[in-house]
Design an enzyme around this catalytic site. Structure first.
Site, mmCIF file in Angstrom:
data_model
loop_
_atom_site.group_PDB
_atom_site.id
_atom_site.type_symbol
_atom_site.label_atom_id
_atom_site.label_comp_id
_atom_site.label_asym_id
_atom_site.label_seq_id
_atom_site.Cartn_x
_atom_site.Cartn_y
_atom_site.Cartn_z
ATOM 1 N N TYR A 54 -21.870 2.191 23.585
ATOM 2 C CA TYR A 54 -20.716 3.001 23.164
ATOM 3 C C TYR A 54 -19.687 3.150 24.276
ATOM 4 C CZ TYR A 54 -22.896 3.629 18.716
ATOM 5 O OH TYR A 54 -23.439 3.363 17.475
ATOM 6 N N ARG A 57 -17.599 0.179 23.700
ATOM 7 C CA ARG A 57 -16.730 0.375 22.519
ATOM 8 C C ARG A 57 -15.532 1.251 22.909
ATOM 9 N NH1 ARG A 57 -20.038 -2.441 21.721
ATOM 10 N NH2 ARG A 57 -18.246 -3.754 22.027
ATOM 11 N N GLN A 87 -13.767 5.037 8.274
ATOM 12 C CA GLN A 87 -15.136 4.854 8.779
ATOM 13 C C GLN A 87 -15.089 4.489 10.262
ATOM 14 O OE1 GLN A 87 -17.468 2.396 5.556
ATOM 15 N NE2 GLN A 87 -15.281 1.994 5.395
ATOM 16 N N ASN A 88 -13.883 4.270 10.775
ATOM 17 C CA ASN A 88 -13.757 3.789 12.159
ATOM 18 C C ASN A 88 -13.944 4.920 13.153
ATOM 19 O OD1 ASN A 88 -13.180 1.425 10.943
ATOM 20 N ND2 ASN A 88 -10.977 1.458 11.350
ATOM 21 N N ASP A 90 -12.626 4.482 16.171
ATOM 22 C CA ASP A 90 -11.459 4.433 17.057
ATOM 23 C C ASP A 90 -10.439 5.484 16.627
ATOM 24 O OD1 ASP A 90 -9.338 3.345 15.279
ATOM 25 O OD2 ASP A 90 -10.537 1.518 15.250
ATOM 26 N N HIS A 105 -17.532 8.545 10.306
ATOM 27 C CA HIS A 105 -18.609 8.106 11.200
ATOM 28 C C HIS A 105 -18.384 8.536 12.641
ATOM 29 C CE1 HIS A 105 -19.721 4.778 8.074
ATOM 30 N NE2 HIS A 105 -20.187 5.964 7.751
ATOM 31 N N GLY A 173 -9.660 -3.032 4.731
ATOM 32 C CA GLY A 173 -10.449 -3.531 5.856
ATOM 33 C C GLY A 173 -11.869 -3.032 5.923
ATOM 34 N N SER A 175 -15.960 -3.703 4.293
ATOM 35 C CA SER A 175 -16.851 -4.504 3.443
ATOM 36 C C SER A 175 -17.559 -3.624 2.418
ATOM 37 C CB SER A 175 -17.884 -5.218 4.313
ATOM 38 O OG SER A 175 -18.688 -4.259 4.978
HETATM 39 P P1 OAD Z 1 -17.325 -4.488 8.286
HETATM 40 O O1 OAD Z 1 -17.373 -5.315 9.520
HETATM 41 O O2 OAD Z 1 -18.560 -4.361 7.481
HETATM 42 O O3 OAD Z 1 -16.189 -5.051 7.317
HETATM 43 C C1 OAD Z 1 -14.918 -5.365 7.805
HETATM 44 C C2 OAD Z 1 -14.044 -5.798 6.651
HETATM 45 O O4 OAD Z 1 -12.751 -6.044 7.175
HETATM 46 C C3 OAD Z 1 -14.505 -7.079 5.957
HETATM 47 O O5 OAD Z 1 -14.435 -6.900 4.543
HETATM 48 C C4 OAD Z 1 -13.480 -8.132 6.422
HETATM 49 O O6 OAD Z 1 -13.219 -9.119 5.428
HETATM 50 C C5 OAD Z 1 -12.245 -7.264 6.636
HETATM 51 N N1 OAD Z 1 -11.262 -7.793 7.600
HETATM 52 C C6 OAD Z 1 -11.467 -8.638 8.635
HETATM 53 N N2 OAD Z 1 -10.306 -8.860 9.293
HETATM 54 C C7 OAD Z 1 -9.356 -8.137 8.652
HETATM 55 C C8 OAD Z 1 -7.955 -7.912 8.842
HETATM 56 N N3 OAD Z 1 -7.271 -8.520 9.842
HETATM 57 N N4 OAD Z 1 -7.307 -7.099 7.988
HETATM 58 C C9 OAD Z 1 -7.972 -6.478 6.970
HETATM 59 N N5 OAD Z 1 -9.287 -6.646 6.741
HETATM 60 C C10 OAD Z 1 -9.971 -7.456 7.564
HETATM 61 O O7 OAD Z 1 -16.756 -3.052 8.723
HETATM 62 P P2 OAD Z 1 -16.822 -1.678 7.926
HETATM 63 O O8 OAD Z 1 -16.742 -1.899 6.465
HETATM 64 O O9 OAD Z 1 -15.828 -0.773 8.544
HETATM 65 O O10 OAD Z 1 -20.902 2.365 10.703
HETATM 66 O O11 OAD Z 1 -18.273 -1.181 8.300
HETATM 67 C C11 OAD Z 1 -18.717 0.054 7.800
HETATM 68 C C12 OAD Z 1 -19.634 0.707 8.801
HETATM 69 O O12 OAD Z 1 -20.641 -0.218 9.214
HETATM 70 C C13 OAD Z 1 -18.972 1.109 10.101
HETATM 71 O O13 OAD Z 1 -18.295 2.337 10.019
HETATM 72 C C14 OAD Z 1 -20.138 1.188 11.036
HETATM 73 C C15 OAD Z 1 -20.824 -0.082 10.647
HETATM 74 O O14 OAD Z 1 -22.174 -0.177 10.905
HETATM 75 C C16 OAD Z 1 -21.696 2.929 11.598
HETATM 76 O O15 OAD Z 1 -21.818 2.496 12.734
HETATM 77 C C17 OAD Z 1 -22.407 4.127 11.080
#
Ligand code: OAD
Length: 230
Positions: A54, A57, A87-88, A90, A105, A173, A175
């Site tokens: 962290y 990060r 969920q970020n 940052d 988060h 942005g 998944s």
């Molecule tokens: P993910 O890494 O699971 O998903 C990122 C998403 O962003 C994907 O659907 C990509 O296609 C998309 N993506 C990539 N580049 C992009 C761009 N330039 N513009 C827009 N979208 C883009 O990340 P999260 O969904 O945020 O939790 O993950 C959810 C949680 O999983 C996080 O908060 C974290 C992680 O484990 C914890 O740590 C508790």
């Protein structure tokens, strides 16, 4: 009265700022096991590794700047009542100027007590490093203000209320792989206009009531603005 515009953001919105996502091909979870760095058990058994993870990060976040997607969201406060649920961990939404940001988060710029009482009391971290010597007022070691896997999501109910009142919901942005956060997007009311902005999402992957803007966050935000301001 201004319409209520809600953004539900994930790591992809910060990708153009140079911050790694989690599940893309070069994402963080390609390089680390979740169990090793993102659980309370990992903190208890391997504190230095988790702390270092962290700290790295935090260093990356401090060195990054909000991109045009974060900034465009902030400018929409002129036209709409805007809430950002992220969920970020940052702070790029805040640094772009968004006023109503709810972190599901946690926030990497803050620490909290690792003692037995998990109070909602946060300590700003000066710089990038949280060290073994950093203690809370009760003398317990400080830990990053991050919701780890297996922990409660304290902001969940507040986020649900915001989405249930949305006129427009924009999922950007993420998944949508991590619950309970991901389940929130299904709480939008029937009359809410819903959008997804993500370069890698196909129409068949999203509910039929969502409009798919298949673009990176910054281009997608420009396209969204054309659609919602028309
Ligand atoms: P993910 O890494 O699971 O998903 C990122 C998403 O962003 C994907 O659907 C990509 O296609 C998309 N993506 C990539 N580049 C992009 C761009 N330039 N513009 C827009 N979208 C883009 O990340 P999260 O969904 O945020 O939790 O993950 C959810 C949680 O999983 C996080 O908060 C974290 C992680 O484990 C914890 O740590 C508790």
């Amino acid at each position: 009265m201004k319409r209520k515009l809600v953004f539900f953001s994930g790591a992809g919105i910060s990708a153009e700022s140079g911050i790694s996502t989690f599940r893309d091909s070069s994402g963080l979870w390609e390089h680390y096991n979740i169990e090793d760095v993102a659980t309370p058990e990992a903190w208890n058994t391997n504190t230095d590794l988790v702390s270092d993870f962290y700290n790295q990060r935090r260093k990356q976040v401090i060195q990054s700047e909000p991109n045009s997607a974060h900034k465009l969201i902030a400018t929409l406060e002129n036209e709409f009542y805007v809430n950002v649920i992220t969920q970020n961990i940052d702070d790029l939404h805040e640094r772009a100027g968004s006023k109503n940001v709810l972190h599901l988060h946690g926030n990497i710029r803050l620490a909290k007590s690792s003692g037995p009482k998990q109070e909602e009391k946060f300590y700003p971290i000066d710089g990038w490093e949280l060290t073994v010597n950093d203690k809370c007022t009760e003398g317990f070691r400080l830990r990053p203000h991050v919701v780890w896997f297996g922990e409660q999501v304290p902001a969940l109910n507040d986020a649900a209320k915001i989405i249930q009142e949305a006129d427009i919901l924009v999922v950007i942005g993420t998944s949508l792989q991590v619950y309970p956060a991901a389940g929130l997007v299904h709480l939008a009311p029937d009359n809410c206009k819903c959008y997804v902005i993500d370069p890698n999402v196909d129409d068949f992957e999203i509910p039929s009531n969502f409009v798919n803007i298949k673009s990176k966050a910054s281009d997608g935000m420009r396209e969204l603005i054309k659609r919602i301001l028309d």
